[in-house]
Design a protein around this motif. Structure first.
Motif, PDB file in Angstrom:
ATOM      1  N   ARG A   3      -6.607   5.810   0.763  1.00 42.38           N
ATOM      2  CA  ARG A   3      -7.076   5.334  -0.546  1.00 42.38           C
ATOM      3  C   ARG A   3      -8.585   5.610  -0.710  1.00 42.38           C
ATOM      4  O   ARG A   3      -9.011   6.157  -1.720  1.00 42.38           O
ATOM      5  N   ASP A   4      -9.373   5.276   0.313  1.00 47.71           N
ATOM      6  CA  ASP A   4     -10.826   5.474   0.234  1.00 47.71           C
ATOM      7  C   ASP A   4     -11.183   6.948   0.066  1.00 47.71           C
ATOM      8  O   ASP A   4     -12.204   7.279  -0.532  1.00 47.71           O
ATOM      9  N   GLU A  36       1.808   5.039  -6.807  1.00 45.71           N
ATOM     10  CA  GLU A  36       1.722   4.130  -7.965  1.00 45.71           C
ATOM     11  C   GLU A  36       3.091   3.636  -8.419  1.00 45.71           C
ATOM     12  O   GLU A  36       3.451   3.737  -9.599  1.00 45.71           O
ATOM     13  N   GLU A  64       1.675   1.871  -3.430  1.00 43.20           N
ATOM     14  CA  GLU A  64       0.495   2.281  -4.200  1.00 43.20           C
ATOM     15  C   GLU A  64       0.166   3.762  -4.031  1.00 43.20           C
ATOM     16  O   GLU A  64      -0.468   4.352  -4.911  1.00 43.20           O
ATOM     17  N   VAL A  65       0.576   4.351  -2.915  1.00 44.24           N
ATOM     18  CA  VAL A  65       0.268   5.774  -2.704  1.00 44.24           C
ATOM     19  C   VAL A  65       0.765   6.596  -3.901  1.00 44.24           C
ATOM     20  O   VAL A  65       0.096   7.497  -4.381  1.00 44.24           O
ATOM     21  N   ASP A 119      -5.569   2.487   4.101  1.00 43.18           N
ATOM     22  CA  ASP A 119      -6.870   2.187   3.475  1.00 43.18           C
ATOM     23  C   ASP A 119      -7.749   3.444   3.455  1.00 43.18           C
ATOM     24  O   ASP A 119      -8.433   3.731   2.482  1.00 43.18           O
ATOM     25  N   GLY A 175      -6.767   9.254  -2.152  1.00 41.52           N
ATOM     26  CA  GLY A 175      -5.308   9.278  -2.322  1.00 41.52           C
ATOM     27  C   GLY A 175      -4.672  10.604  -1.941  1.00 41.52           C
ATOM     28  O   GLY A 175      -5.323  11.495  -1.391  1.00 41.52           O
ATOM     29  N   LYS A 226       0.828  -1.220   0.000  1.00 40.90           N
ATOM     30  CA  LYS A 226       0.000   0.000   0.000  1.00 40.90           C
ATOM     31  C   LYS A 226       0.861   1.269   0.000  1.00 40.90           C
ATOM     32  O   LYS A 226       0.477   2.289  -0.569  1.00 40.90           O
TER      33      LYS A 226
END
Ligand SMILES: *Cc1c(COP(=O)(O)O)cnc(C)c1O
Length: 359
Positions: A255-256, A50, A47-48, A252, A259, A44
């Motif tokens: 992301r929800d 990418e 992913e913050v 999470d 970002g 994760k």
């Protein structure tokens, strides 16, 4: 105990969602549940921004943001390397102190606190004295200045120099162009813009960058040791499961909520309320807003009001503001937008400050 609205740059007010995550079941750090948790957080974190896990890795450490910065500087500058450290506040100077303590070959390009990094001096220094790395703070929390990493990276690009970035107070809320800026690594922490709990920090690094740095300078902060274990779903030392739970939930939540871009917008909104409100009270910001991070702004203390008087008056009303560091303690105060605070909290803050300064 009273609940305070924290306007200091971390630790932040937790959302209820993150706070509840602290109460999940006890875990042994050698069990599969912990491995899943750690693997999830590492994924994760990439992913913050990418980032591709083939090229990049997130390494989790126990410690505050400084642990991650120290791990980055000591693990990534090779023995035969040389690092140019850009100083324009406390945290740039801290990186130089780390290099000095470990006997790492470095040069400091000093600026007074709050000054804009002088690109002419940077280029001249790089031409005169070739280096392997430039170390720079992204958001210098000392003053709220957002250093122009694009411009710094442009100076380094033609000279094959990679960047070590202290992103402790920008990761999760400002743009960080890992590939375009030729980052070797970025150090950050759980409890600032990511809205987790203090106690864990991390370095996002380019896997290739570790290949050049072969010798460890310390035992506990050696990134190669951590990376090897964490890629293997293991850990060299005990990690805090509870803090990991909170960071996992905070990621999470980020992301929800849309970002880093959305977090940036929400911080901007909050900082605009503060700077417009204070300007209306003739309390001036240290810099024009386009030079400031979205995360924290510094303001001149109102005439005839000491920091302690302002701080104590606001604390009685449930708000914790933040002092300047060093000499700046006499002239500025700081307000951060980090954490689960709302626009409404900041409107209330402005009303309280208005009462205090017009009394
Ligand atoms: C907060 C901060 C740090 C680290 O501080 P810790 O107290 O160790 O978490 C480092 N750099 C910057 C830019 C910071 O804002």
């Amino acid at each position: 105990m009273e609940r305070y609205i924290l306007l200091n740059p971390g630790p932040v007010n937790l959302s209820e969602r993150v706070r509840q995550a602290l109460l999940r079941p006890d875990l042994c750090h050698r069990e599969q549940e912990f491995k899943d948790l750690q693997n999830g957080i590492r994924r994760k974190l990439l992913e913050v921004y990418e980032l591709d896990g083939e090229q990049w890795a997130a390494v989790l450490l126990t410690g505050s943001g400084t642990a991650a910065v120290e791990a980055m500087v000591t693990s990534l500058v090779p023995e035969q390397g040389h690092v140019l450290i850009l100083e324009n506040g406390v945290y740039g100077e801290r990186m130089a102190r780390i290099a000095e303590l470990y006997g790492i070959s470095y040069t400091a390009l000093h600026h007074d606190w709050g000054e804009v990094i002088d690109l002419g001096r940077l280029k001249a220094s790089l031409d005169q004295h070739p280096v392997s790395h430039v170390a720079v703070v992204h958001h210098e929390t000392t003053t709220g200045r957002l250093n122009d990493l694009q411009a710094v990276a442009d100076c380094c690009a033609s000279r094959d120099v990679s960047l070590l970035v202290d992103g402790v107070s920008s990761f999760g809320a400002e743009a960080i162009h890992f590939a375009d800026w030729n980052l070797a690594a970025c150090a950050a922490t759980a409890n600032k813009c990511l809205h987790g709990v203090p106690g864990t920090s991390f370095v996002v690094l380019r896997r290739r960058a570790l290949e050049h740095a072969k010798t460890a300078r310390n035992l506990y902060l050696d990134l190669r040791t951590y990376l090897k274990h964490q890629d293997d779903s293991s850990t060299p030392f005990t990690q805090s499961a509870q803090i990991f739970y909170a960071l996992n939930e905070a990621l999470d939540e980020l992301r929800d909520e849309g970002g880093w871009q959305q977090r940036r917008k929400s911080y901007r909104l909050k900082m605009d309320i503060v700077s417009e409100g204070l300007t209306g009270l003739e309390i001036a910001p240290l810099f024009p807003s386009q030079e400031c991070s979205c995360v924290l702004n510094a303001f001149h203390l109102p005439r005839g009001v000491t920091y302690d008087a302002l701080h104590d008056g606001l604390k009685e009303q449930g708000f914790v503001i933040y002092a300047g560091q060093g000499e700046l303690a006499k002239t500025i105060f700081r307000i951060s937008a980090m954490g689960a605070t709302t626009a409404d909290d900041l409107h209330r803050l402005i009303r309280k400050i208005a009462q205090l300064v017009t009394e």
